[in-house]
Design a protein around this motif. Structure first.
Motif, PDB file in Angstrom:
ATOM      1  N   UNK A 168       0.838  -1.203   0.000  1.00  0.00           N
ATOM      2  CA  UNK A 168       0.000   0.000   0.000  1.00  0.00           C
ATOM      3  C   UNK A 168       0.869   1.246   0.000  1.00  0.00           C
ATOM      4  N   UNK A 169       0.343   2.313  -0.584  1.00  0.00           N
ATOM      5  CA  UNK A 169       0.947   3.649  -0.509  1.00  0.00           C
ATOM      6  C   UNK A 169       0.052   4.620   0.268  1.00  0.00           C
ATOM      7  N   UNK A 170      -1.252   4.530   0.043  1.00  0.00           N
ATOM      8  CA  UNK A 170      -2.165   5.559   0.500  1.00  0.00           C
ATOM      9  C   UNK A 170      -2.505   5.502   1.975  1.00  0.00           C
ATOM     10  N   UNK A 171      -3.146   6.565   2.489  1.00  0.00           N
ATOM     11  CA  UNK A 171      -3.477   6.639   3.914  1.00  0.00           C
ATOM     12  C   UNK A 171      -4.384   5.513   4.398  1.00  0.00           C
ATOM     13  N   UNK A 172      -5.399   5.150   3.622  1.00  0.00           N
ATOM     14  CA  UNK A 172      -6.330   4.121   4.092  1.00  0.00           C
ATOM     15  C   UNK A 172      -5.691   2.738   4.091  1.00  0.00           C
ATOM     16  N   UNK A 173      -4.937   2.427   3.033  1.00  0.00           N
ATOM     17  CA  UNK A 173      -4.253   1.139   2.988  1.00  0.00           C
ATOM     18  C   UNK A 173      -3.208   1.019   4.075  1.00  0.00           C
ATOM     19  N   UNK A 174      -2.490   2.116   4.318  1.00  0.00           N
ATOM     20  CA  UNK A 174      -1.481   2.093   5.368  1.00  0.00           C
ATOM     21  C   UNK A 174      -2.120   1.968   6.745  1.00  0.00           C
ATOM     22  N   UNK A 175      -3.248   2.632   6.944  1.00  0.00           N
ATOM     23  CA  UNK A 175      -3.940   2.512   8.230  1.00  0.00           C
ATOM     24  C   UNK A 175      -4.405   1.073   8.463  1.00  0.00           C
ATOM     25  N   UNK A 176      -4.878   0.418   7.401  1.00  0.00           N
ATOM     26  CA  UNK A 176      -5.250  -0.989   7.527  1.00  0.00           C
ATOM     27  C   UNK A 176      -4.038  -1.827   7.910  1.00  0.00           C
ATOM     28  N   UNK A 177      -2.906  -1.583   7.259  1.00  0.00           N
ATOM     29  CA  UNK A 177      -1.680  -2.295   7.628  1.00  0.00           C
ATOM     30  C   UNK A 177      -1.317  -2.034   9.078  1.00  0.00           C
ATOM     31  N   UNK A 178      -1.516  -0.807   9.534  1.00  0.00           N
ATOM     32  CA  UNK A 178      -1.230  -0.480  10.925  1.00  0.00           C
ATOM     33  C   UNK A 178      -2.066  -1.280  11.894  1.00  0.00           C
ATOM     34  N   UNK A 179      -3.262  -1.657  11.478  1.00  0.00           N
ATOM     35  CA  UNK A 179      -4.147  -2.432  12.342  1.00  0.00           C
ATOM     36  C   UNK A 179      -3.842  -3.921  12.324  1.00  0.00           C
ATOM     37  N   UNK A 180      -3.474  -4.472  11.131  1.00  0.00           N
ATOM     38  CA  UNK A 180      -3.486  -5.929  11.035  1.00  0.00           C
ATOM     39  C   UNK A 180      -2.198  -6.561  10.518  1.00  0.00           C
TER      40      UNK A 180
END
Length: 332
Positions: A160-172
């Protein structure tokens, strides 16, 4: 923090080539071998299984599989097979995928699709028979893999590059890969994007490793290496340039490069790319130049640097130079 150095390989080689490159990479001391999951190339599982049999230490995975072209139960089966073949060295890479419109696959609700695919994959790997009902994917209660797995929880990487994809990575996720970037200025940007998801999940942002990887061309003839890298970058500049908020490009550069690429004039397109832009989106030049670029990422806080295809003027020469001349500069 232990920093890993990896190689990313395109799946366009004949049988046997992957084993040779993998043995050479492991002998040089690389930590991770990744195979790209790009559209219309060989499925990554073939080279990964070949490399698993040829190595003993390196981690292995695809970056990335996507849940639009491969169902989660099949993803679970492939990661289980690779983990078994490698005796527990596999990681799972997932992303939304690119250019799937060419094969008639729409990509609705990408964040939900990825998150639910992760749920299904790991429920299957863990032997969880309780079932799952999501908006995109589901498992009936009692559904389970009919074979033993090596590990129930191989590490998860999200691309991911974007804010939403990165936030998902931050969670899981255990790692996030920013593909097509050699830019140290992206590291703090990605870290802050991860933080939004990590804090929501009660995690420390440092729990998620940041991986940056890009086209790499190294050679003792640094100018020849950079010329080849320019041609490679020209073919994906339009995709990655708009994703990097830290880069300011010359007026009309993307448009002019794109027009030449569309006309089949890739080398001419590459010649338009200035040095500073090239260094944001590729590792290129002499071993010393490539090592300086990689060290800048390490200093910025990445957990892994991934040197991507084509590696050098030839695969074998590039891997040899990366291992014999670049790695020692990063590990002194």
């Amino acid at each position: 923090m232990t920093v890993e150095i990896g190689l990313g390989l395109q799946s366009d080689k004949p049988a046997g080539a992957y084993a040779r490159l993998a043995r050479a990479a492991e002998a040089h001391g690389f930590d991770v071998l990744t195979v790209f999951g790009d559209l219309m190339y060989q499925p990554p599982i073939f080279p990964l299984l070949e490399m698993a049999q040829a190595t003993e230490r390196v981690r292995l995975g695809a970056a990335c599989l996507n849940p639009y072209s491969m169902a989660p139960y099949e993803i679970a089966g492939q990661i289980a097979a690779l983990d078994l073949a490698s005796h527990g060295r596999a990681y799972l890479g997932l992303a939304r995928g690119t250019w799937l419109g060419a094969v008639g696959l729409p990509q609705p609700r990408p964040l939900t699709t990825i998150e639910e695919a992760v749920q299904v994959v790991y429920r299957l790997l863990r032997g969880d028979r309780s079932g799952f009902t999501g908006r995109v994917f589901s498992l009936e209660a009692g559904t389970a893999l009919r074979y033993d797995v090596q590990r129930p929880d191989p590490p998860l990487l999200l691309g991911a590059w974007g804010p939403q994809g990165a936030a998902l990575a931050g969670r899981i996720a255990d790692e996030i890969k920013v593909g097509g970037s050699a830019n140290p200025d992206m590291v703090p940007v990605i870290r802050e994007r991860l933080r939004a998801g990590a804090e929501k999940a009660g995690r420390d942002v440092s729990d998620v490793g940041i991986v940056l990887g890009a086209v790499t061309v190294v050679d003792t003839d640094g100018e020849a290496a950079r010329a080849k890298a320019r041609t490679e970058v020209a073919m994906y500049l339009a995709v990655v340039a708009e994703l990097d908020p830290t880069v300011v490009l010359p007026d009309d550069l993307v448009k002019r490069v794109g027009e030449l690429v569309d006309a089949g004039e890739d080398e001419a397109a590459g010649r338009l790319i200035p040095d500073d832009v090239l260094d944001r989106f590729a590792f290129s030049g002499t071993p010393e130049q490539v090592a300086v670029q990689a060290q800048a990422l390490i200093d910025a806080g990445v957990r892994r640097v991934e040197f991507g295809t084509p590696h050098g003027l030839t695969d074998e020469r590039g891997v040899d130079l990366l291992g014999s001349a670049v790695l020692p500069l990063l590990r002194r």
